[in-house]
Design an enzyme around this catalytic site. Structure first.
Site, PDB file in Angstrom:
ATOM      1  N   SER A 145       0.841  -1.199   0.000  1.00  0.00           N
ATOM      2  CA  SER A 145       0.000   0.000   0.000  1.00  0.00           C
ATOM      3  C   SER A 145       0.881   1.255   0.000  1.00  0.00           C
ATOM      4  O   SER A 145       1.683   1.445  -0.912  1.00  0.00           O
ATOM      5  CB  SER A 145      -0.949  -0.054   1.194  1.00  0.00           C
ATOM      6  OG  SER A 145      -1.898   0.975   1.143  1.00  0.00           O
ATOM      7  N   ASP A 357       3.922  23.973  -1.776  1.00  0.00           N
ATOM      8  CA  ASP A 357       5.273  23.740  -2.304  1.00  0.00           C
ATOM      9  C   ASP A 357       5.898  22.421  -1.865  1.00  0.00           C
ATOM     10  O   ASP A 357       7.112  22.324  -1.705  1.00  0.00           O
ATOM     11  CB  ASP A 357       6.183  24.900  -1.909  1.00  0.00           C
ATOM     12  CG  ASP A 357       6.259  25.100  -0.397  1.00  0.00           C
ATOM     13  OD1 ASP A 357       5.451  24.493   0.329  1.00  0.00           O
ATOM     14  OD2 ASP A 357       7.137  25.871   0.047  1.00  0.00           O
ATOM     15  N   HIS A 410      -7.541  -5.274  -0.776  1.00  0.00           N
ATOM     16  CA  HIS A 410      -6.330  -4.525  -0.450  1.00  0.00           C
ATOM     17  C   HIS A 410      -5.436  -5.268   0.545  1.00  0.00           C
ATOM     18  O   HIS A 410      -4.234  -5.011   0.616  1.00  0.00           O
ATOM     19  CB  HIS A 410      -6.720  -3.155   0.107  1.00  0.00           C
ATOM     20  CG  HIS A 410      -5.587  -2.190   0.194  1.00  0.00           C
ATOM     21  ND1 HIS A 410      -4.989  -1.623  -0.911  1.00  0.00           N
ATOM     22  CD2 HIS A 410      -4.920  -1.688   1.284  1.00  0.00           C
ATOM     23  CE1 HIS A 410      -4.015  -0.811  -0.529  1.00  0.00           C
ATOM     24  NE2 HIS A 410      -3.953  -0.836   0.793  1.00  0.00           N
TER      25      HIS A 410
END
Length: 430
Positions: A145, A357, A410
């Site tokens: 994951s 940023d 998953h």
């Protein structure tokens, strides 16, 4: 800049295996711009007779989850120990790697600035510092994951340090905004809701009944706060795992009780729901979750609560809907008002959501020229890491060998780890 401190190690035994506990001091900011250091902890398992084997480092899913604490050896770890010494890294801020939570961050002047150094790029540099300190020329990587996101960043930043890479359910999108990821995960979450209704036809009605009740009646979790309907819907994170999906009817089988003629939610039900929706055990997961998709101004800038923004366009997931859908691996700004473990971290989370940023995590040009052997399992029905984006990334990493399957949700590495890792290692070397 890498941490250069020598590693400190203690040793004991677990389930017949020698276990070394390593601690290395690394810079808070590996670029050297922000001063300070943190400690990074890793636990290494060595099978008898395997002392001379090469090392494999395990990157846990997350973000914000500590590495496994195995009290016995089985599954993927047992298979890995047949060929490797296995290093279980506590990613920075988790476990014993200078933990970051509401207690340790209390009183810090700029917690958001501090936590901005806790993404995959920094974790890669921590791993590099540990590798150098252990004297390992190259090592192998296994990432599950979010751990696969770290492995992909590692391939971008230090491919020369890697012998081979195996990824399960964790090939990230290399570019694009978080909104694109969430649009796909909501669609898959809706499909899992539909699967749940087909498997257990009575469950959607119960979910709707509980959500309506919570809209009208104050119910308190054992931690003292009111449980809102929208927070209740977050139990849907369990749908992404095969074991969680199967457990859903047990969680919801008998939620109500009559108390002096008044309909209330059972204490047992509230305790179990609270255990699912609370982030007391892994607050960094909530605080850092959307930052794993932030790639700076060159890639759409700040995330600005993308999961909430996408959800606002999907009325079926609204708690006031007649038959609301459960949500999945999505973090929302209001959780930092409702979850006591997150309330002290609200300002930090807001600042991180607004940060424009963040640096790029992946280098598509480097990945396109990759020479490190890579194998990756991609699950057709993965609710958390969209298949469509994973396949695009698989095509962008030179030489990557994909295992594309609908056999797993998953949590494939957890439910069938030995077999899955064995298949991927054979694919890697085939």
């Amino acid at each position: 800049m890498r941490g250069e401190s020598a590693v400190s190690t203690e040793t004991f035994r677990v389930d017949g295996h020698e276990v070394h506990e390593h601690v290395v001091t690394v810079p808070l900011d590996h670029t050297g711009t922000t001063p300070g250091t943190i400690e990074v902890f890793a636990r290494e398992f060595v099978r008898r007779g395997g002392e001379s084997r090469p090392r494999l480092i395990w990157f846990q899913g997350g973000p914000g989850n500590r590495a496994n604490r195995p009290d016995s050896v089985g599954g993927w770890l047992d298979r890995a120990l047949e060929e490797y010494r296995v290093v279980l890294l506590d990613q920075r801020g988790t476990g014993r790697s200078t933990p970051a939570d509401r207690q340790t961050l209390a009183g810090m002047a700029e917690p958001a600035s501090y936590l901005s150094h806790f993404r995959a790029d920094a974790i890669v540099e921590d791993a590099e510092a540990l590798r150098v300190s252990l004297g390992e020329e190259k090592w192998s990587v296994l990432g599950q994951s979010f751990g696969g996101f770290i492995a992909t960043a590692y391939l971008s930043r230090h491919p020369g340090s890697l012998r081979e890479v195996v990824i399960t359910a964790g090939l990230p999108a290399l570019t694009g905004p978080a909104d694109d990821v969430y649009a796909l995960t909501y669609a898959q979450t809706a499909r899992r809701n539909a699967d749940l209704g087909r498997a257990f036809p009575w469950l959607p009605g119960t979910i709707a009944d509980v959500a309506r009740h919570l809209g009208d009646t104050e119910e308190l979790l054992p931690t003292g706060e009111r449980l809102s309907a929208r927070r209740f819907l977050q139990i849907g994170i369990k749908l992404g795992a095969a074991s969680g999906f199967a457990a859903m009817p047990y969680l919801l089988e008998d939620p109500f009780v009559s108390v002096r003629g008044e309909r209330r939610l059972r204490d047992r039900f509230l305790a179990e729901v609270g255990g699912v929706v609370s982030f007391a055990g892994n607050p960094l997961y909530a605080v850092l979750h959307e930052t794993i998709y932030a790639q700076g101004s060159a890639s759409h800038g700040a995330t600005r609560w993308a999961a909430q923004r996408v959800r606002d366009r999907l009325p079926a997931f609204d708690a006031s809907a007649s038959a609301p859908l459960l949500t999945g691996e999505h973090i929302y700004p209001w959780q930092f008002d409702e979850d006591p473990a997150l309330v002290p971290l609200k300002d930090a989370a807001e600042a991180l959501a607004a940060k424009e940023d963040f640096g790029r995590l992946y280098d598509p040009a480097t990945l396109a020229e990759n020479t490190v052997p890579v194998a990756a399992a991609v699950y057709q029905d993965d609710m958390f890491v969209p298949r469509q984006l994973s396949l695009q990334t698989a095509a962008g990493i030179r030489g990557l060998r994909p295992l594309i399957t609908n056999e797993y949700q998953h949590d494939g590495i957890r439910v069938d780890g030995r077999n899955l890792l064995d298949r991927l290692l054979r694919l890697l070397r085939g």
